[in-house]
Scaffold this motif. Structure first.
Motif, PDB file in Angstrom:
ATOM      1  N   ASP A  67       0.797  -1.220   0.000  1.00  0.00           N
ATOM      2  CA  ASP A  67       0.000   0.000   0.000  1.00  0.00           C
ATOM      3  C   ASP A  67       0.835   1.279   0.000  1.00  0.00           C
ATOM      4  N   GLY A  68       2.125   1.154  -0.314  1.00  0.00           N
ATOM      5  CA  GLY A  68       3.008   2.306  -0.241  1.00  0.00           C
ATOM      6  C   GLY A  68       3.675   2.451   1.107  1.00  0.00           C
ATOM      7  N   ASP A  69       3.269   1.605   2.062  1.00  0.00           N
ATOM      8  CA  ASP A  69       3.885   1.550   3.391  1.00  0.00           C
ATOM      9  C   ASP A  69       4.508   0.171   3.584  1.00  0.00           C
ATOM     10  N   TYR A  70       3.682  -0.846   3.668  1.00  0.00           N
ATOM     11  CA  TYR A  70       4.178  -2.215   3.721  1.00  0.00           C
ATOM     12  C   TYR A  70       4.639  -2.649   2.333  1.00  0.00           C
ATOM     13  N   ALA A  71       5.805  -3.287   2.275  1.00  0.00           N
ATOM     14  CA  ALA A  71       6.383  -3.740   1.006  1.00  0.00           C
ATOM     15  C   ALA A  71       6.706  -5.224   1.148  1.00  0.00           C
ATOM     16  N   PRO A  72       5.739  -6.097   0.882  1.00  0.00           N
ATOM     17  CA  PRO A  72       5.881  -7.516   1.212  1.00  0.00           C
ATOM     18  C   PRO A  72       6.890  -8.263   0.353  1.00  0.00           C
ATOM     19  N   LEU A  73       7.429  -9.311   0.934  1.00  0.00           N
ATOM     20  CA  LEU A  73       8.149 -10.307   0.153  1.00  0.00           C
ATOM     21  C   LEU A  73       7.140 -11.097  -0.662  1.00  0.00           C
ATOM     22  N   LEU A 143      22.349   8.077   9.432  1.00  0.00           N
ATOM     23  CA  LEU A 143      22.845   8.576   8.152  1.00  0.00           C
ATOM     24  C   LEU A 143      21.711   8.709   7.140  1.00  0.00           C
ATOM     25  N   ALA A 144      20.773   7.764   7.171  1.00  0.00           N
ATOM     26  CA  ALA A 144      19.636   7.845   6.249  1.00  0.00           C
ATOM     27  C   ALA A 144      18.804   9.089   6.522  1.00  0.00           C
ATOM     28  N   GLU A 145      18.606   9.408   7.792  1.00  0.00           N
ATOM     29  CA  GLU A 145      17.831  10.599   8.134  1.00  0.00           C
ATOM     30  C   GLU A 145      18.507  11.862   7.613  1.00  0.00           C
ATOM     31  N   VAL A 146      19.839  11.895   7.711  1.00  0.00           N
ATOM     32  CA  VAL A 146      20.583  13.085   7.265  1.00  0.00           C
ATOM     33  C   VAL A 146      20.622  13.192   5.747  1.00  0.00           C
ATOM     34  N   HIS A 147      20.968  12.093   5.072  1.00  0.00           N
ATOM     35  CA  HIS A 147      21.233  12.152   3.632  1.00  0.00           C
ATOM     36  C   HIS A 147      19.994  11.933   2.766  1.00  0.00           C
ATOM     37  N   PHE A 148      18.988  11.255   3.314  1.00  0.00           N
ATOM     38  CA  PHE A 148      17.778  11.015   2.540  1.00  0.00           C
ATOM     39  C   PHE A 148      16.589  11.825   3.048  1.00  0.00           C
ATOM     40  N   ASP A 149      16.767  12.454   4.205  1.00  0.00           N
ATOM     41  CA  ASP A 149      15.725  13.303   4.790  1.00  0.00           C
ATOM     42  C   ASP A 149      14.415  12.534   5.012  1.00  0.00           C
ATOM     43  N   VAL A 150      14.542  11.286   5.479  1.00  0.00           N
ATOM     44  CA  VAL A 150      13.367  10.475   5.823  1.00  0.00           C
ATOM     45  C   VAL A 150      13.658   9.725   7.118  1.00  0.00           C
ATOM     46  N   THR A 151      12.600   9.346   7.817  1.00  0.00           N
ATOM     47  CA  THR A 151      12.739   8.466   8.965  1.00  0.00           C
ATOM     48  C   THR A 151      12.710   7.028   8.468  1.00  0.00           C
ATOM     49  N   PRO A 152      13.731   6.226   8.751  1.00  0.00           N
ATOM     50  CA  PRO A 152      13.756   4.854   8.239  1.00  0.00           C
ATOM     51  C   PRO A 152      12.511   4.071   8.652  1.00  0.00           C
ATOM     52  N   PRO A 153      12.028   3.212   7.770  1.00  0.00           N
ATOM     53  CA  PRO A 153      10.792   2.475   8.030  1.00  0.00           C
ATOM     54  C   PRO A 153      11.011   1.252   8.900  1.00  0.00           C
ATOM     55  N   VAL A 159       9.501   3.853   2.753  1.00  0.00           N
ATOM     56  CA  VAL A 159       9.199   5.282   2.808  1.00  0.00           C
ATOM     57  C   VAL A 159       9.788   5.908   1.551  1.00  0.00           C
ATOM     58  N   GLY A 160       9.319   7.104   1.220  1.00  0.00           N
ATOM     59  CA  GLY A 160       9.846   7.792   0.049  1.00  0.00           C
ATOM     60  C   GLY A 160       8.741   8.324  -0.831  1.00  0.00           C
ATOM     61  N   ASP A 161       9.048   8.458  -2.114  1.00  0.00           N
ATOM     62  CA  ASP A 161       8.093   8.998  -3.081  1.00  0.00           C
ATOM     63  C   ASP A 161       8.308   8.287  -4.417  1.00  0.00           C
ATOM     64  N   GLU A 162       7.833   8.876  -5.500  1.00  0.00           N
ATOM     65  CA  GLU A 162       7.966   8.234  -6.811  1.00  0.00           C
ATOM     66  C   GLU A 162       9.410   8.181  -7.293  1.00  0.00           C
ATOM     67  N   GLU A 163      10.261   9.069  -6.788  1.00  0.00           N
ATOM     68  CA  GLU A 163      11.648   9.147  -7.228  1.00  0.00           C
ATOM     69  C   GLU A 163      12.605   8.327  -6.368  1.00  0.00           C
ATOM     70  N   PHE A 164      12.238   8.095  -5.121  1.00  0.00           N
ATOM     71  CA  PHE A 164      13.166   7.490  -4.160  1.00  0.00           C
ATOM     72  C   PHE A 164      12.391   6.635  -3.166  1.00  0.00           C
ATOM     73  N   GLN A 165      12.920   5.438  -2.891  1.00  0.00           N
ATOM     74  CA  GLN A 165      12.327   4.577  -1.873  1.00  0.00           C
ATOM     75  C   GLN A 165      13.422   4.035  -0.946  1.00  0.00           C
ATOM     76  N   LEU A 166      13.094   3.968   0.335  1.00  0.00           N
ATOM     77  CA  LEU A 166      13.996   3.397   1.333  1.00  0.00           C
ATOM     78  C   LEU A 166      13.280   2.248   2.019  1.00  0.00           C
ATOM     79  N   LEU A 167      13.975   1.109   2.111  1.00  0.00           N
ATOM     80  CA  LEU A 167      13.402  -0.125   2.656  1.00  0.00           C
ATOM     81  C   LEU A 167      14.266  -0.629   3.798  1.00  0.00           C
ATOM     82  N   ALA A 168      13.640  -1.277   4.778  1.00  0.00           N
ATOM     83  CA  ALA A 168      14.379  -1.892   5.885  1.00  0.00           C
ATOM     84  C   ALA A 168      14.397  -3.401   5.716  1.00  0.00           C
ATOM     85  N   HIS A 169      15.596  -3.986   5.761  1.00  0.00           N
ATOM     86  CA  HIS A 169      15.785  -5.427   5.646  1.00  0.00           C
ATOM     87  C   HIS A 169      16.335  -5.992   6.954  1.00  0.00           C
TER      88      HIS A 169
END
Length: 346
Positions: A67-73, A143-153, A159-169
Motif C-alpha cells: 500500500d506504499g507503506d508495507y512492502a511484502p516479500l 545517516l539515512a535521516e541526514v542524507h535522505f531526509d526520511v525516517t527509516p521504516p 518510505v519515500g516517493d515516486e523518485e526514491f524509496q527506502l526499505l528496511a531489511h
C-alpha cells in the motif's frame, strides 16, 4: 554494466559483483557502518490500470497489502509450484508496482509476465535507470535521516516517493536498501562514504546469509518450492489470498506438511567458495541438498545457505570436501502471515 560504481573507485568483478580496495570488508562491517552498491539486484516495474490484478493472479503476496507503506516479500511460481523468482514488492503509485529481485532473473520474469500483461492493460519494464544502495551498521538509520531526509521504516516497509524509496531489511545490524535514480547514485554514495566505509556487495550478501534470507538466482530457477527457502517463515507467502499460479501446490505442501527440504544456515571448515548448486553430501557421498548462497565471513571462512533434506538423521555433511557446521537460523520455521507484518510498527 554501468560505470557509476567504478567512478566511486569500485572494481566491477562481474555484472553481479563490485569490490573496493577496502581491506577485510566483512570484518570492518562488523564494527563500522558501511555503504555498498547492490549491483546483484535489479528492478522490474509493472505499470497500468490492471497492474494490481495482474500481480494478484501471479504472485504469492496479497497485493492489496502493498500500500506504499508495507512492502511484502513475494514469489512467482510455475504451475507446479516451483519458484521462477522471489522479490520484494513495492507500490509506487496507484498504477505502478515495483519488484526488487536478483538481476539475473529480471528478463525471465518479465518475459513470463508479458504473457498475461495485455489482458490487464499493463506494461513491464526493466529499470536500468535506477540504482540500489545498501547501508548497514549502527549509524545506518542516522545517516539515512541526514542524507535522505526520511525516517527509516519498519522491517519490510517503505518510505519515500515516486523518485526514491527506502526499505528496511533484516540482518545482524541495521540494514537499509535505497532505490534511487542512477543519475543521483554516485553523488549520494560519495556523500555517504564521508561517514561510512565503501565496501563491495559481498558484505550485503553475507548479511543476507546470516539473516537466513535467500534470493533466487538463475541457478535455482524453477527448481524449488517457496517453503524450501523458508519463504513462508519470512512472510513471503499469503495463505489467505485467492488463487495464483502454483497456489494449489504451495498450499498443499504447507497444509499436508510435505516439504522434504528446507533452507539451513551453515559454516564450512575451509575458505573455498562453492559454486551455487554444489551438492551437500553425507559421509557416503550421497547428496542431501545443495548450496544456494555462499560468501566469506569476517574470519575468512565460508558461510552458506543450503537447501537440505528434512530427515532427522543425515549424519556428517560436507561441501567440496569441506566439513559442514550447521548454524542456527535467526527465525523459527513456522508460518508468518504477511497480514500480521503489514500491521507491525517495528
Amino acid at each position: 554494466m554501468s560505470d557509476w560504481t567504478t567512478a566511486l573507485g569500485g572494481r566491477r568483478v562481474s555484472d553481479e559483483r563490485v569490490a573496493f580496495d577496502t581491506p577485510e570488508p566483512a570484518r570492518q562491517a562488523k564494527e563500522r557502518t558501511v555503504v555498498t552498491p547492490l549491483v546483484h539486484f535489479g528492478v522490474l516495474d509493472v505499470t497500468g490500470p490492471g497492474a494490481s490484478k495482474l500481480l494478484q493472479g501471479q504472485t504469492s503476496a496479497q497485493v492489496d497489502l502493498a500500500d506504499g507503506d508495507y512492502a511484502p516479500l513475494t514469489c512467482f511460481c510455475s504451475a507446479k509450484g516451483r519458484m521462477l523468482a522471489n522479490a520484494q514488492l513495492l507500490r509506487i503509485d496507484t498504477e505502478r508496482y515495483r519488484l526488487i529481485l536478483h538481476r539475473g532473473l529480471l528478463e525471465p520474469l518479465r518475459d513470463h509476465l508479458k504473457k498475461f500483461a495485455p489482458f490487464y492493460k499493463s506494461e513491464l519494464s526493466i529499470r536500468d535507470d535506477l540504482a540500489l544502495l545498501g547501508l548497514t551498521g549502527k549509524e545506518a538509520h542516522a545517516l539515512a535521516e541526514v542524507h535522505f531526509d526520511v525516517t527509516p521504516p519498519a522491517l519490510w516497509h517503505q518510505v519515500g516517493d515516486e523518485e526514491f524509496q527506502l526499505l528496511a531489511h533484516p540482518g545482524p545490524q541495521q540494514r537499509l536498501l535505497a532505490c534511487l535514480p542512477l543519475t543521483r547514485a554516485e553523488a549520494i554514495a560519495s556523500r555517504l562514504a564521508e561517514q561510512a566505509l565503501l565496501v563491495g556487495n559481498a558484505v550485503w550478501c553475507l548479511q543476507d546469509i546470516q539473516a537466513g534470507l535467500a534470493w533466487l538466482t538463475p541457478a535455482h530457477q524453477d527448481a524449488l518450492l517457496p517453503q524450501m527457502i523458508n519463504w513462508e517463515a519470512l512472510g513471503g507467502v499469503s495463505f489467505k489470498k485467492g488463487c495464483y499460479t502454483g497456489q494449489e501446490v504451495v498450499a498443499r505442501a504447507h497444509f499436508r506438511g510435505q516439504v522434504k527440504k528446507r533452507l539451513a544456515r551453515a559454516q564450512l571448515e575451509g575458505d573455498r567458495l562453492p559454486e551455487l548448486g554444489t551438492a551437500v553430501v553425507d559421509e557416503n557421498g550421497k547428496s542431501q541438498g545443495e548450496v544456494v548462497a555462499a560468501e566469506l565471513d569476517a574470519y575468512g571462512q565460508v558461510e552458506v545457505l543450503a537447501v537440505l533434506s528434512t530427515k532427522e538423521e543425515i549424519g556428517p555433511l560436507s561441501v567440496d570436501g569441506q566439513a559442514v557446521k550447521l548454524l542456527k537460523l535467526p527465525y523459527p520455521i513456522e508460518r508468518l502471515d504477511p497480514e500480521s507484518l503489514a500491521q507491525a510498527a517495528g
